[in-house]
Design a protein around this motif. Sequence first.
Motif, PDB file in Angstrom:
ATOM      1  N   LYS A 129      31.797  48.996  29.346  1.00 40.67           N
ATOM      2  CA  LYS A 129      32.711  48.134  28.586  1.00 40.67           C
ATOM      3  C   LYS A 129      33.640  47.327  29.492  1.00 40.67           C
ATOM      4  N   GLU A 130      33.920  47.799  30.701  1.00 32.61           N
ATOM      5  CA  GLU A 130      34.946  47.202  31.538  1.00 32.61           C
ATOM      6  C   GLU A 130      34.356  46.626  32.825  1.00 32.61           C
ATOM      7  N   LYS A 131      34.835  45.448  33.204  1.00 33.36           N
ATOM      8  CA  LYS A 131      34.403  44.828  34.458  1.00 33.36           C
ATOM      9  C   LYS A 131      35.434  45.099  35.555  1.00 33.36           C
ATOM     10  N   HIS A 132      34.935  45.322  36.776  1.00 33.74           N
ATOM     11  CA  HIS A 132      35.811  45.549  37.922  1.00 33.74           C
ATOM     12  C   HIS A 132      35.929  44.236  38.698  1.00 33.74           C
ATOM     13  N   LYS A 133      37.145  43.776  38.916  1.00 34.99           N
ATOM     14  CA  LYS A 133      37.356  42.502  39.592  1.00 34.99           C
ATOM     15  C   LYS A 133      37.607  42.723  41.084  1.00 34.99           C
ATOM     16  N   ILE A 134      36.785  42.087  41.891  1.00 39.94           N
ATOM     17  CA  ILE A 134      36.920  42.197  43.340  1.00 39.94           C
ATOM     18  C   ILE A 134      36.976  40.794  43.926  1.00 39.94           C
ATOM     19  N   TYR A 135      37.721  40.642  45.030  1.00 44.12           N
ATOM     20  CA  TYR A 135      37.953  39.329  45.631  1.00 44.12           C
ATOM     21  C   TYR A 135      37.487  39.314  47.085  1.00 44.12           C
ATOM     22  N   ALA A 185      39.914  45.446  44.523  1.00 43.05           N
ATOM     23  CA  ALA A 185      39.566  45.621  45.940  1.00 43.05           C
ATOM     24  C   ALA A 185      39.513  44.263  46.615  1.00 43.05           C
ATOM     25  N   LEU A 186      39.877  44.243  47.892  1.00 43.44           N
ATOM     26  CA  LEU A 186      39.807  43.036  48.704  1.00 43.44           C
ATOM     27  C   LEU A 186      38.688  43.193  49.718  1.00 43.44           C
ATOM     28  N   PHE A 187      37.783  42.218  49.761  1.00 48.19           N
ATOM     29  CA  PHE A 187      36.646  42.240  50.676  1.00 48.19           C
ATOM     30  C   PHE A 187      36.874  41.202  51.780  1.00 48.19           C
ATOM     31  N   ILE A 188      36.781  41.651  53.026  1.00 50.41           N
ATOM     32  CA  ILE A 188      36.860  40.749  54.177  1.00 50.41           C
ATOM     33  C   ILE A 188      35.568  40.937  54.960  1.00 50.41           C
ATOM     34  N   GLU A 232      50.972  44.720  52.004  1.00 49.87           N
ATOM     35  CA  GLU A 232      51.749  45.033  50.807  1.00 49.87           C
ATOM     36  C   GLU A 232      50.821  45.401  49.647  1.00 49.87           C
ATOM     37  N   TYR A 233      49.721  44.687  49.550  1.00 53.02           N
ATOM     38  CA  TYR A 233      48.727  44.976  48.510  1.00 53.02           C
ATOM     39  C   TYR A 233      48.120  46.366  48.693  1.00 53.02           C
ATOM     40  N   LEU A 234      47.819  46.720  49.937  1.00 50.27           N
ATOM     41  CA  LEU A 234      47.191  48.008  50.230  1.00 50.27           C
ATOM     42  C   LEU A 234      48.152  49.182  50.111  1.00 50.27           C
ATOM     43  N   LYS A 235      49.453  48.905  50.144  1.00 51.93           N
ATOM     44  CA  LYS A 235      50.426  49.991  49.962  1.00 51.93           C
ATOM     45  C   LYS A 235      50.345  50.573  48.560  1.00 51.93           C
ATOM     46  N   GLY A 236      49.937  49.745  47.613  1.00 53.33           N
ATOM     47  CA  GLY A 236      49.799  50.204  46.241  1.00 53.33           C
ATOM     48  C   GLY A 236      48.408  50.763  45.991  1.00 53.33           C
ATOM     49  N   LYS A 237      47.814  50.361  44.863  1.00 56.32           N
ATOM     50  CA  LYS A 237      46.494  50.862  44.489  1.00 56.32           C
ATOM     51  C   LYS A 237      45.362  50.028  45.079  1.00 56.32           C
ATOM     52  N   GLY A 238      45.721  48.998  45.823  1.00 55.52           N
ATOM     53  CA  GLY A 238      44.707  48.122  46.390  1.00 55.52           C
ATOM     54  C   GLY A 238      43.779  48.835  47.352  1.00 55.52           C
ATOM     55  N   LYS A 239      42.521  48.360  47.405  1.00 54.91           N
ATOM     56  CA  LYS A 239      41.508  48.953  48.281  1.00 54.91           C
ATOM     57  C   LYS A 239      40.908  47.873  49.162  1.00 54.91           C
ATOM     58  N   LEU A 240      40.388  48.294  50.304  1.00 55.66           N
ATOM     59  CA  LEU A 240      39.882  47.350  51.297  1.00 55.66           C
ATOM     60  C   LEU A 240      38.432  47.653  51.650  1.00 55.66           C
ATOM     61  N   TYR A 241      37.626  46.589  51.680  1.00 59.16           N
ATOM     62  CA  TYR A 241      36.260  46.668  52.190  1.00 59.16           C
ATOM     63  C   TYR A 241      36.177  45.668  53.338  1.00 59.16           C
ATOM     64  N   PHE A 242      36.088  46.178  54.556  1.00 59.17           N
ATOM     65  CA  PHE A 242      36.135  45.324  55.744  1.00 59.17           C
ATOM     66  C   PHE A 242      34.867  45.508  56.571  1.00 59.17           C
ATOM     67  N   ALA A 243      34.218  44.382  56.890  1.00 64.54           N
ATOM     68  CA  ALA A 243      33.039  44.405  57.761  1.00 64.54           C
ATOM     69  C   ALA A 243      33.251  43.382  58.873  1.00 64.54           C
ATOM     70  N   ASN A 246      26.062  51.286  47.427  1.00 65.31           N
ATOM     71  CA  ASN A 246      26.605  52.650  47.398  1.00 65.31           C
ATOM     72  C   ASN A 246      28.034  52.694  47.922  1.00 65.31           C
ATOM     73  N   SER A 247      28.293  51.966  49.010  1.00 67.36           N
ATOM     74  CA  SER A 247      29.625  51.996  49.609  1.00 67.36           C
ATOM     75  C   SER A 247      30.665  51.375  48.685  1.00 67.36           C
ATOM     76  N   VAL A 248      30.276  50.318  47.969  1.00 72.30           N
ATOM     77  CA  VAL A 248      31.199  49.720  47.002  1.00 72.30           C
ATOM     78  C   VAL A 248      31.407  50.659  45.818  1.00 72.30           C
TER      79      VAL A 248
END
Length: 462
Positions: free
Chosen positions: A162-168, A212-215, A232-243, A401-403
Motif C-alpha cells: 500500500k505504501e511507497k518508499h521515497k528515495i532521492y 534515504a539519500l543515495f550518493i 543534519e539529515y542523517l542525525k535524524g531518521k535519515g539513511k545513507l546509501y553511498f557508493a 538486497n542492500s536497499v
Amino acid sequence: MNKWIRGTNAAVLSLAVIGIFIVLTIFLNSVKGLQVDLTKDKKFTLSESTENALKSLDKDVHIISFTSDQTDTYAKRQVVELVQEYKKRTGKITFDEYDMVKQPSIAKQYDVDPGGTLVVESGTQKKNIYFYEMFLPGQRQGEYEFSGEEKLTQAIVGLNAKEKHKIYFLSGHEEIPLTKLNIWRSGLEGENYEVKELNLLREGKIPDDAEALFIIGPRNDISDKEAEVIKEYLKGKGKLYFAFGFDKDMATKWKNIDALLATYGIKDQHAVAIEPKQSVLFDPLTIIPEYGFHDITKKLSEYNLLTMISLAVSLNVDTPVEDYPATAILKTTDQAYGETDIDLLMRSQSRKDDKDIKGPLNLGYAVQTKDNKPKAVVLGGSTFLSDDSIQQQGNRDFALNSVGWLQEQKDQVTIRPRKGDAIQQAMITSSQANAIFYGTVLIFPVLFLIIGGWIWWRRRQG
C-alpha cells in the motif's frame, strides 16, 4: 449355459469397473485445486508464503510471458507451469503468453529479454522477471536451481503493498546519472520505491519525505554547506546509501566525503583494489569479492551468486564508532592489495610495494545504530550498478538486497529454490531414431496382437 453365465458376469464386472472409474473421474474433476504432488522434494507444491500472499491479494494482477526463438523450451515450460499454479489458486490473476518475434508491437511496450521475460503488472505498477534470474547453477555439472516461485511471489507482494518508499539520488558532483541506472531504478520501482533526483544547490534541503539519500559514484566532493545539510539529515531518521566513484586526486579532493563517512568510523584509504590473479575474463582492477556474513549477502552466498566490482576504493574501520557498528559485507582475498600510487595506475601500471595496502581489503560496509536499526550502506565501488554491468551474476540482486535491508523491508519473501536434475540427452543417429519409432509404433504392437491371437486360438481349440 455356464459359459454364458461366466461371460455375462465378466461383462457386468467390466461395466461396473468402467462406471466407477467414470464417476470417480467426474468427482475428482469437480473438486477444484485438488492435486497430489508425488515428487520426492515436492517440486510442484507452492510454499506457505506463496499461499498466504495469494490469499491476501486484494487487487487484480496481470502476468505476461514473453518468449522468442532464443528462449529455452524447458525453461519456458517450467515458468508457464508455475504461473498456472498461481492462477489456479486465485481469481485475481490473469495470464497471457506472447511470442516477441511474432508480436513485436506488444513486446515493445515492455523491457523484455529475448531469453524470456515474465511481466507482472497491476494498475500502473509493473515488475519484470527475466528467465535467467530464475534459473541458478546447481552444485553439480548440469544441475540447476529454480527460484521462480520466490521471484514471482516477491513481485506480487511488492505490487500489493500500500505504501511507497521515497528515495532521492544526489546529483551535481558528477555522480552516475539516473539515465545510466535504468535497470536498477526499474528494479527499485518494482519493489515499491519512488525514485527521484535531488540537487541540493537548487532545492536547498533534503525533502522531509526522503527515507534515504543515495550518493552513487561522485567524482567531485560535496560542498561544506551540502555536508552540513546531509549530516543534519542523517542525525535524524535519515539513511545513507553511498557508493564511491573514482578520481585521481581523491586523497586531496574528497575532504567532506571522507568526513561524512568518518561519522560511522569508515575510512577511505585512497587506494584502488588490485587483484593480481588475472584471467581472460577480468583484468586486475575487476574484483570478485567474498561475502561477509550479513543479511544482505546471505542469500547470494547460498545461491552461489557472485558480485563483480571494478575500480573499487578500499575501506577500513580503524576506530569503531560505538553508536554506529559497521559490518564488512564485501572483502577481497588476502592476495589483493590497495594501490596507493594513483599516478602509476593512470598509466595502466601497478606494482605492489611497501606503500600499498595489504590484503585482504574491505570493499563494503553495512552500518547499524546501537539499537540494531539499519543506518547506512557504504560501498567502495559504483560501476557495478550501471546498466552495462548490473545484470552480471549477482550484481542486481546485491543492489536490491542492500536497499531492502537499509529500508527494513518486512515483506521480503524467502522461498527455497527447487532443485532440478541435469537434463539427460541421448545422442542417436537418424537410423537409430527410425528403428525406435517403427519398433514402438509398429513392430511391438503387431507382435503382441499375433501372440494374443495365437493364445486365443489355442484356447478355443482346447
